[in-house]
Design an enzyme around this catalytic site. Structure first.
Site, PDB file in Angstrom:
ATOM      1  N   ALA A  66      -3.649   7.334  -3.440  1.00 40.27           N
ATOM      2  CA  ALA A  66      -2.941   7.518  -4.707  1.00 40.27           C
ATOM      3  C   ALA A  66      -2.573   6.148  -5.272  1.00 40.27           C
ATOM      4  CB  ALA A  66      -1.691   8.352  -4.477  1.00 40.27           C
ATOM      5  N   GLY A 109      -4.476   9.492  -0.409  1.00 40.09           N
ATOM      6  CA  GLY A 109      -4.954  10.558  -1.299  1.00 40.09           C
ATOM      7  C   GLY A 109      -6.476  10.634  -1.340  1.00 40.09           C
ATOM      8  N   GLU A 112      -7.287  12.696   1.480  1.00 38.38           N
ATOM      9  CA  GLU A 112      -6.940  14.095   1.154  1.00 38.38           C
ATOM     10  C   GLU A 112      -7.990  14.722   0.243  1.00 38.38           C
ATOM     11  OE1 GLU A 112      -2.948  12.855   0.031  1.00 38.38           O
ATOM     12  OE2 GLU A 112      -2.142  14.309   1.440  1.00 38.38           O
ATOM     13  N   GLU A 132       0.326   6.152   4.398  1.00 38.33           N
ATOM     14  CA  GLU A 132       1.563   6.457   3.660  1.00 38.33           C
ATOM     15  C   GLU A 132       2.808   6.062   4.443  1.00 38.33           C
ATOM     16  OE1 GLU A 132      -1.089   8.388   3.739  1.00 38.33           O
ATOM     17  OE2 GLU A 132      -1.371   9.434   1.828  1.00 38.33           O
TER      18      GLU A 132
END
Ligand code: CAA
Length: 258
Positions: A66, A109, A112, A132
């Site tokens: 992200a 992300g 993910e 993270e």
């Protein structure tokens, strides 16, 4: 073809290709980019000319996660009000096969997003990580859930707690990656595999995806009942008649996805 800012799309012989296109930022995913990925996937999902969706990244990484710049100043209520993960929730609802071909870094992300793919090919040397924790947070787009269901609690919690880099071959051993290929052959191999799936009867492919996904969430008995309904459903398709007739007539079937 819709013009996007952060991705590029094309259709190549029934394969709808989505290429993450923010290479200077290692394809880090800002909210608009996730929105574009979802929009492109939904549009391919409705497009009769597309049978398989292929997700790839431009530049030296599939995705470094992200967009940290976008998140750095966020507070809890702004994330709640933005419904930060609303688009993410829709990605696994895509009905057509989603093949991911990843390389370089597949972090946060990006990892993910890769875990939302039905089949994952990785270039040799690809590194994966959930970093993270090193930023004082944790995955929020399914990382703790999907990784744990795939690899079991022990490795999942180790990787999520340490944020360490995981090599593609290690993930292949744990059943997360289907194939590892040399970096220069990644796109070719991904298209070859996608073409193979695209040549199959689309409704059977669709019902198999639907049933396999239920296996993850349902207890065995309920999953078996669900599978059976999909099996029966396929007998109302023209492709089932064609597939079995072609077998009896000893010829190649022609599937229409009807
Ligand atoms: N967000 C925003 N920008 C990022 C980024 C990210 N996740 N990852 C890389 N970039 C940017 C860098 O800031 C840099 O920009 P500038 O050139 O303007 O300085 C550019 O991309 C290139 O990156 P690096 O110079 O760092 O490249 P590198 O090859 O030296 O290192 C890397 C690569 C190890 C992947 C490193 O970039 C890195 O650690 N990135 C952050 C990875 C990360 O922590 N991801 C998790 C994000 S949180 C998340 O994903 C939450 C969630 O669950 C949804």
């Amino acid at each position: 073809m819709t013009a996007y800012k952060f991705i590029e799309t094309s259709v190549d012989q029934q394969i709808g290709v989505i290429e993450l296109n923010r290479p200077k930022q290692l394809n880090s995913l800002n909210r608009n980019m996730v929105g574009e990925i979802l929009e492109a996937m939904q549009s391919f999902d409705r497009n009769d000319e597309v049978r398989v969706i292929l997700l790839v990244g431009k530049g030296k990484a599939f995705s470094a996660g992200a967009d940290i710049d976008e998140m750095a100043e966020a507070d809890s209520m702004s994330l709640e009000l933005l419904n930060q993960f609303a688009d993410w929730d829709q990605i696994p609802l895509i009905k057509k096969p989603v093949i991911g071909a990843v390389h370089g870094f597949v972090f946060g992300g990006g990892f993910e997003l890769a875990l939302c793919c039905d089949v994952l090919l990785a270039a040799d040397g690809t590194e994966f990580s959930f970093p993270e924790v090193t930023l004082g947070v944790m995955p929020g787009a399914g990382g703790t859930q999907r990784l744990t269901k795939l690899v079991g609690r022990a490795k999942a919690i180790e990787w999520l707690w340490t944020g360490e880099r995981i090599q593609a071959n290690e993930l292949q051993k744990h059943g997360v990656i289907n194939r590892i290929v040399s970096p220069e052959l990644l796109r070719e191999e991904a298209l070859r595999f996608s073409n193979k799936i695209a040549s199959m009867p689309p409704l059977a492919i669709r019902m198999i995806k639907d049933s396999v996904n239920k296996a993850v969430d349902y207890p065995l008995y309920e999953g078996m009942q669900y599978e059976r309904k999909n099996f029966y459903l396929l007998f109302s398709s023209e492709d089932q008649k064609e597939g079995m007739k072609a077998f009896v007539e000893k010829r190649k079937p022609v599937y229409k996805g009807k």
